[in-house]
Design a protein around this motif. Structure first.
Motif, PDB file in Angstrom:
ATOM      1  N   ALA A   1       0.814  -1.221   0.000  1.00 33.47           N
ATOM      2  CA  ALA A   1       0.000   0.000   0.000  1.00 33.47           C
ATOM      3  C   ALA A   1       0.842   1.263   0.000  1.00 33.47           C
ATOM      4  O   ALA A   1       0.297   2.368  -0.046  1.00 33.47           O
TER       5      ALA A   1
ATOM      6  N   LYS B   1      -4.790   0.809   2.062  1.00 31.78           N
ATOM      7  CA  LYS B   1      -4.444   1.996   1.267  1.00 31.78           C
ATOM      8  C   LYS B   1      -5.475   3.093   1.470  1.00 31.78           C
ATOM      9  O   LYS B   1      -5.121   4.275   1.578  1.00 31.78           O
TER      10      LYS B   1
ATOM     11  N   PRO C   1      -2.394   7.686  -5.648  1.00 31.56           N
ATOM     12  CA  PRO C   1      -2.926   6.517  -4.944  1.00 31.56           C
ATOM     13  C   PRO C   1      -4.381   6.189  -5.276  1.00 31.56           C
ATOM     14  O   PRO C   1      -4.787   5.031  -5.163  1.00 31.56           O
TER      15      PRO C   1
ATOM     16  N   PRO D   1       1.122   5.721   1.638  1.00 33.25           N
ATOM     17  CA  PRO D   1       0.552   6.073   0.339  1.00 33.25           C
ATOM     18  C   PRO D   1       0.896   7.515  -0.016  1.00 33.25           C
ATOM     19  O   PRO D   1       0.643   8.428   0.776  1.00 33.25           O
TER      20      PRO D   1
END
Length: 743
Positions: A179, A208, A227, A448
């Motif tokens: 993540a 995430k 992300p 992230p």
């Protein structure tokens, strides 16, 4: 099948079950590349089978309809989930970001702006001040002003920033290491056919989503836009398992992931068309026409859901949506192009600095303490950011202010100089002018992190400075020949916010080397068709300047740093080498590991597999003739042997293995033979030893091959794999071939 006098062969009859699909054959191990040609053949065979049966019954017809519509269903679900998660992330990040400064007493779940919406005691100039919102100093010390309250607010700001950063990095490190980062380099690699198990799984999606909110709220100089593409691709991957058409075919699954990446950019920037172009230009490896339509539909659904949620309360999909009302003039192309030059220089510097930092993290002790690294960067960022209200606020809000067109309805501090129109005061008397964010360390850290927003912030700051300078020149020197033709005295001829927008696009283009998709994304952000030419000029200039220092964008540079087996379609192969110079085995290598079609035993076959690490073995007629029959993959052979031992008695170590249609003639007392023809690829791609490598590289890129066999007059000479090509390209570029390969 008959034997001699026409009596059925009992051995062959008993092994006919192996002609049926063997469970597990055709799948791939982790960190391996898929065979695009084989996957497309499987899909065509599945499609033919469904079409041939659909007229047999109503049930078969219904199944064929379900199969035909499953592509639209999976992208619809992906768009719905992407839009919902993006709205949730936006709302939660805004709330946690404001929690660092205070809390809303009337409703804990309101952020600062929402808390003051219903207040009757706010003014136009101070619309964010209301009695319902209390700072931490007011809650703890009971006072809003003075040194003590400032120190308390400073302390609580740092405390919350470190808490969010610590929680984010711990969740990533413990539950989902995949993540971290933006995820776009890995998604590009996955879409090119590489397998990374778990990278798009449910745990990665959940962690995430949570840690992206925490990382953005911690104040680290990062964005959530990159992300969000990873989050959308996780949704697409998870939903694809509901449909056999996609769950059992890796190539078809990548069509869904291409559509998902378009949905991710759509909700990140509120730009559905830009999202489709981003998927086409930047991340997708294989993009047929139907994927274009489905990508557009997924982006549309995701944008519709986000608009329905309305996370910013302004009926817009993004925070920094702006509209300009002043046209631009031809002379302004000069500063726009200069901003493009700055963007290209900044992009080249950022890429080199970021890659150097990441390489240092990999090769030194820095990489062993990711938690300390994130805490250290978060602490420095919080300490530096709090005194300046512009660095204290969310980076997206900073970009919104920088994009703002100063007018009678704007209360931004950046517009205060307009009331005085003093050139010196515009630059020196404003103590709250924004400072550039520290954007190099967090990008690639163990949280992230996206680089879209930090890059845009740097460019927007530079553009705003240039815009104010141009505005001052036009105001005080309107009689110059540059201005007198089109700028009247006292008129607003220059829009500094437009310069900020052009600068933001130029810097982002310099870092990512995006062109068409970036212009469309920024155009959709502003809603102004007439500003496309300045954007195009700045973005193309930034790309040209950046390419002068290195043709790789930040995503390609990270792919190269991690050693992923990625053949970039944008990269040209200009060398004059031949296939025989690249193929294995070389002169110093041991002979090529091959299998013969009908005189191997199970023991010999297993010994060959155990003694080598190759992923595939050419099958030849005999060691003497070296005539090629086909190619058998290591994983398929292993699965087929295990399956035969489990389902059939009599398979022993000295059982004969054959890849031919008919069983070889064996002594009566010999053990039952093992037929493996069903796992044999009878049409592997072959080239002659005199084929130019330029053509071989093109074949690998356009067909997505894993390996290619090299022959001379039909005799097998060697094999070329994707890694062999990458090693050769590194060698031609005077790099260490082994240092660039994924381990």
């Amino acid at each position: 099948m008959s034997n001699g006098g026409g009596a059925p062969s009992s051995t062959t009859h008993l092994l006919d079950f192996l002609e049926e699909p063997i469970p597990g054959v055709g799948t791939y191990d982790d960190f391996h590349t898929i065979d695009w040609v084989r996957e497309k053949c499987k899909d065509r065979e599945r499609h033919r089978k469904i079409n041939s049966k659909k007229k047999e019954s109503a049930w078969e017809f219904t199944k064929s309809l379900y199969d035909a519509w499953s592509g639209w269903l999976v992208v619809t679900l992906t768009g719905l989930a992407s839009g919902a998660l993006a709205g949730l992330i936006d709302i939660a990040a805004d709330w946690l970001n404001d929690l660092k400064e205070g809390v809303c007493l009337s409703a804990m779940w309101f952020n600062h702006e929402q808390c003051c919406w219903t207040s009757n005691e706010t003014t136009f100039a101070e619309r964010d001040k209301c009695p319902q919102w209390k700072s931490w100093a007011e809650l703890i010390l009971g006072q809003a002003e003075g040194p003590g309250s400032y120190i308390m607010n400073y302390f609580m700001y740092i405390y919350w920033a470190l808490s969010f950063a610590f929680l984010a990095v711990c969740l990533v490190k413990v539950f989902a290491p995949y993540a971290c980062g933006s995820g776009i380099p890995e998604i590009k690699t996955i879409l090119s056919g590489f397998i990374i198990r778990g990278y798009l799984g449910k745990w990665t999606l959940m962690i995430k989503t949570i840690t992206l909110v925490l990382a953005v709220a911690s104040g680290l100089s990062l964005g959530k836009e990159g992300p969000l593409v990873h989050v959308a691709c996780c949704c697409g991957n998870i939903f694809s398992y509901l449909f056999p058409k996609y769950s059992k075919n890796e190539a078809k699954k990548r069509e869904v992931l291409s559509a998902a990446s378009a949905a991710g950019v759509s909700v990140a920037f509120g730009a559905p068309i830009g999202g489709v172009l981003f998927s086409l230009e930047e991340v997708s490896y294989y993009f047929p026409l139907k994927t274009l339509w489905r990508s557009f539909f997924a982006a549309l659904v995701a944008a519709f859901v986000l608009r329905s949620i309305n996370p910013f309360g302004n009926s817009r999909l993004v925070l920094f949506y702006v509209e300009y009302h002043t046209p631009w003039y031809l002379f302004e192309l000069i500063p726009f192009i200069l901003l493009g030059v700055f963007g290209g220089l900044w992009g080249a510097f950022f890429i080199k600095a970021n890659i150097a930092w990441c390489r240092r993290r990999k090769s030194t002790r820095f990489g062993k303490y990711p938690v300390l690294e994130v805490i250290f960067v978060a602490a420095i960022t919080a300490v530096v950011a709090f005194p300046n209200p512009y660095t204290r606020q969310n980076t997206s809000e900073l970009i919104k202010e920088l994009f703002t067109d100063c007018g009678p309805l704007e209360s931004s501090q950046l517009c205060q100089y307009r009331s005085q129109m003093n050139g010196s005061k515009a630059f020196s008397d404003n103590p709250n002018r924004p400072a550039g964010p520290e954007s190099t360390p967090p990008c690639g850290s163990c949280v992230p992190s996206g680089l879209f927003i930090p890059s845009m912030a740097i460019g927007a700051i530079a553009g705003r400075i240039v815009g104010i300078a141009m505005e001052q020149l036009a105001y005080y020197h309107h009689d110059w020949f540059l201005f007198k033709e089109w700028c009247e005295v006292g008129a607003d001829c220059i829009t500094p916010g437009l310069y900020a927008m052009v600068g933001a696009a130029a810097c982002l283009g310099g870092v990512t080397r995006m062109t068409v998709s970036l212009v469309v994304i920024v155009f959709e952000l502003t809603g102004g068709l007439e500003y496309i030419v300045p954007l195009m000029a700045a973005v193309m200039t930034s790309k040209w300047v950046g390419d002068a220092f290195g043709r790789e964008g930040i995503y390609e540079a990270h792919i190269r740093l991690n050693g992923y087996p990625f053949l970039d379609a944008k990269e040209e192969f200009t060398h004059t080498t031949l296939a025989r110079e690249v193929m294995r085995p070389r002169r110093s290598d041991p002979p090529l590991a091959v299998l013969t079609q009908d005189d191997l035993t199970v023991e010999e076959l297993q010994a060959t597999i155990n003694e080598t690490s190759y992923n595939g073995f050419p099958v030849i007629v005999s060691k003497e003739s070296q005539r090629l029959v086909g190619l058998a993959l290591r994983r398929d052979i292993t699965i087929a042997i295990e399956n035969a031992r489990r389902k059939q008695e009599g398979i022993m170590l000295n059982s004969r293995v054959y890849f031919t249609q008919h069983a070889p003639t064996l002594p009566a007392d010999s053990p039952r033979p093992l037929k493996l023809r069903s796992i044999l690829d009878m049409s592997p791609f072959t080239v002659t030893d005199h084929t130019p490598m330029e053509i071989v590289v093109d074949i690998f890129r356009k067909l997505g091959l894993r390996q290619c066999l090299v022959t001379h007059n039909g005799r097998l000479l060697g094999i070329i794999t994707k890694k062999d090509i990458l090693r050769h390209m590194a060698q031609m570029a005077n790099k260490d071939p082994e240092s660039i390969m994924f381990n």
